[in-house]
Design an enzyme around this catalytic site. Sequence first.
Site, PDB file in Angstrom:
ATOM      1  N   LYS A 206      53.607  32.222  11.693  1.00 39.87           N
ATOM      2  CA  LYS A 206      54.016  32.788  12.977  1.00 39.87           C
ATOM      3  C   LYS A 206      53.777  34.297  13.020  1.00 39.87           C
ATOM      4  CE  LYS A 206      55.605  28.985  14.993  1.00 39.87           C
ATOM      5  NZ  LYS A 206      57.018  28.671  15.199  1.00 39.87           N
ATOM      6  N   ARG A 240      58.364  22.798   8.727  1.00 41.51           N
ATOM      7  CA  ARG A 240      57.120  22.362   9.372  1.00 41.51           C
ATOM      8  C   ARG A 240      56.055  23.410   9.050  1.00 41.51           C
ATOM      9  NH1 ARG A 240      54.569  23.533  14.203  1.00 41.51           N
ATOM     10  NH2 ARG A 240      53.507  21.794  15.262  1.00 41.51           N
TER      11      ARG A 240
END
Length: 260
Positions: A206, A240
């Site tokens: 991210k 994840r």
Amino acid sequence: MTAVWGIVNVTPDSFSDGGRFLETGAALSHARRLIADGADVLDIGAESTRPGAEPVDEAVELGRIVPLIQALAGTVPLSVDTTKPAVAHAAMAAGAAIWNDVTALGTPGAPEMAAELGCQVVLMHMQGEPRTMQHAPRYADVVGEVEAFLLARAQAAQAAGVARDRIWLDPGIGFGKTLQHNLALLAALPRLVAHGYPVLLGASRKRFIAAIDPSEADGRLGGSIAAALAGAAAGVTAVRVHDVRETVQALKVAAAIAEA
């Protein structure tokens, strides 16, 4: 040990690997590699939710995702990453068992569909929607607001008939959050875990990692593993990730140290 969900993006525009696995054969090969690398679950998505992403037509999403799920059915548990009840229905019919919804079943009819399907469902927090979510997100109390939203959505799902033990929570790292918002949520993961729902953490590659250490998406492995280890230490049920093998190894070593 914390479970590892491998990401399979069957999209042309995902932030990290968009276009690499759009063709079913390439996606299938990638998925099989992730299983060999130790993925406990595969999370398959056919509509990008990166910042600025445009919606995908339902028929297009179905065409991308259903053949892949059918081909992978019977390997590891499969999760479908979609906001659309009809796509979730088709995915479960094809062999999926989990509905991962970035809108926390916010689409009309979604809670009822989840109850009908009887599948596990991941409720994620997102401020706004993908096209605009990173346009100056604001919170008075990010931890409290995300927590309250997720608990309210869990109650709404249960009111629609979804069993409590089928519900997961996901704080939505990077979905309508600044660096400081993301860090506050990561630091407060034990608070979310304490409510008793399984928690899924998706921090892999991210942008907040690049805000700490400038890097392109495929250069954020170290930061991704650091976030996964923080999640594991906080008691999340699963992480994840894009980089399954490296994450599995890091979690195994951390678990071995904790047990020594």
